[in-house]
Enzyme design. Structure first.
Site, short mmCIF file in Angstrom:
data_model
loop_
_atom_site.label_atom_id
_atom_site.label_comp_id
_atom_site.label_asym_id
_atom_site.label_seq_id
_atom_site.Cartn_x
_atom_site.Cartn_y
_atom_site.Cartn_z
N SER A 1 0.86 -1.19 0.00
CA SER A 1 0.00 0.00 0.00
C SER A 1 0.90 1.24 0.00
O SER A 1 0.60 2.24 -0.65
CB SER A 1 -0.90 0.04 1.24
OG SER A 1 -1.59 -1.16 1.40
N SER B 1 -4.07 2.74 3.27
CA SER B 1 -4.06 1.54 4.12
C SER B 1 -5.30 0.69 3.84
O SER B 1 -6.42 1.15 4.06
CB SER B 1 -4.04 1.96 5.59
OG SER B 1 -4.23 0.83 6.42
N GLY B 2 -5.08 -0.51 3.39
CA GLY B 2 -6.20 -1.42 3.09
C GLY B 2 -7.06 -1.65 4.32
O GLY B 2 -8.29 -1.52 4.27
N SER B 3 -6.42 -1.98 5.42
CA SER B 3 -7.16 -2.30 6.65
C SER B 3 -7.62 -1.05 7.39
O SER B 3 -8.62 -1.08 8.10
CB SER B 3 -6.25 -3.10 7.59
OG SER B 3 -5.14 -2.31 7.97
N GLY B 4 -6.87 0.02 7.27
CA GLY B 4 -7.16 1.23 8.05
C GLY B 4 -6.82 1.04 9.52
O GLY B 4 -7.20 1.83 10.36
N GLU B 5 -6.07 -0.03 9.82
CA GLU B 5 -5.78 -0.35 11.23
C GLU B 5 -4.29 -0.50 11.51
O GLU B 5 -3.92 -0.95 12.60
CB GLU B 5 -6.49 -1.65 11.64
CG GLU B 5 -8.02 -1.60 11.63
CD GLU B 5 -8.62 -0.65 12.69
OE1 GLU B 5 -7.87 -0.17 13.56
OE2 GLU B 5 -9.82 -0.38 12.60
N GLU C 1 -4.31 -2.88 -3.33
CA GLU C 1 -3.11 -2.16 -3.79
C GLU C 1 -3.25 -1.71 -5.25
O GLU C 1 -2.93 -0.57 -5.59
CB GLU C 1 -1.88 -3.06 -3.60
CG GLU C 1 -1.53 -3.28 -2.13
CD GLU C 1 -1.28 -4.74 -1.77
OE1 GLU C 1 -1.48 -5.10 -0.60
OE2 GLU C 1 -0.89 -5.53 -2.65
O1 LIG Z 1 1.96 -5.19 2.17
C1 LIG Z 1 0.77 -5.25 2.39
C2 LIG Z 1 -0.10 -6.25 1.73
O2 LIG Z 1 -1.40 -6.32 2.10
C3 LIG Z 1 0.43 -7.46 1.13
O3 LIG Z 1 -0.39 -7.81 0.04
C4 LIG Z 1 0.06 -4.21 3.18
O4 LIG Z 1 -0.02 -3.08 2.35
C5 LIG Z 1 0.76 -3.91 4.50
O5 LIG Z 1 0.72 -5.04 5.30
C6 LIG Z 1 0.10 -2.72 5.21
O6 LIG Z 1 -1.24 -3.01 5.56
P1 LIG Z 1 -2.41 -1.99 5.34
O7 LIG Z 1 -2.08 -0.75 6.15
O8 LIG Z 1 -3.62 -2.69 5.85
O9 LIG Z 1 -2.51 -1.67 3.87
#
Ligand SMILES: O=C([C@H](O)CO)[C@H](O)[C@H](O)COP(=O)(O)O
Length: 182
Positions: free
Chosen positions: A46, A85-89, A149
């Site tokens: 991300s 951030s995918g999860s926001g966490e 992503e």
């Molecule tokens: O590298 C990541 C990934 O999901 C692998 O495919 C994430 O971007 C990394 O772990 C950060 O997490 P997030 O903040 O939830 O994007």
């Protein structure tokens, strides 16, 4: 003839960003245009997508930084923190968000989870509809957080075009700012 998975991947990516309206993109662009400095931030893949956008912001003539680089300056009132951030966490990003708010900066978020901690903190949120990175039953042929992503890259490329129009920039004018020590 296209590569075997191309059609499915493009379909998933299109679906993932289909919920983002033009007005939301404009709001995000307005935050960027109104900011003194823009701090791009994210972890893992991300973060890579966000880092590529930080470079385009520089090409567009904005004062952009990527958080964590040795040459990144201090965030202050009137600046913008852009979190991807995918999860926001992600804990580090929550702490960066808190610091930015404390300093009087605005928060723009690209996420797959608008109900998350970062989602609740952000001034403007752009949502990529993608499964959580750890969801093994996810409705994507791509592993882990790939759909988020890739979707975030699409969001950023759309933003670049909106910003180019607003700033009257062209590929040629932007190329003049591209690193020439390479
Ligand atoms: O590298 C990541 C990934 O999901 C692998 O495919 C994430 O971007 C990394 O772990 C950060 O997490 P997030 O903040 O939830 O994007």
């Amino acid at each position: 003839m296209s590569l075997m998975y191309t059609e499915s991947i493009l379909k998933e990516l299109g679906q993932a960003v289909s919920g983002i309206r033009e007005e939301e993109l404009q709001k995000a662009a307005d935050l960027i245009l109104g900011a003194g400095q823009i701090f791009c931030d994210g972890l893992g893949r991300s973060g890579l997508s966000c880092k590529a956008f930080a470079m385009r912001l520089m090409h567009l003539g904005c004062r952009s930084y990527f958080v964590g680089e040795t040459t990144t300056t201090a965030i202050q009132k009137g600046d913008l923190l852009l979190l991807c951030s995918g999860s926001g966490e992600s804990k580090a990003l929550i702490s960066h968000g808190e610091k930015a708010k404390e300093k009087g900066a605005a928060l723009l978020l690209v996420t797959g989870n608008p109900e998350s901690t970062l989602g609740k903190m952000a001034d403007v949120t752009l949502v990529v509809k993608a499964p959580k990175k750890e969801d093994r039953e996810a409705a994507s042929i791509m592993p882990m957080g790939t759909l988020f992503e890739g979707g975030s890259c699409l969001v950023f490329e759309n933003l670049v075009l909106v910003l180019m129009k607003a700033k009257n920039e062209t590929s040629e004018s932007m190329f003049k700012r591209h690193a020439n020590l390479e």
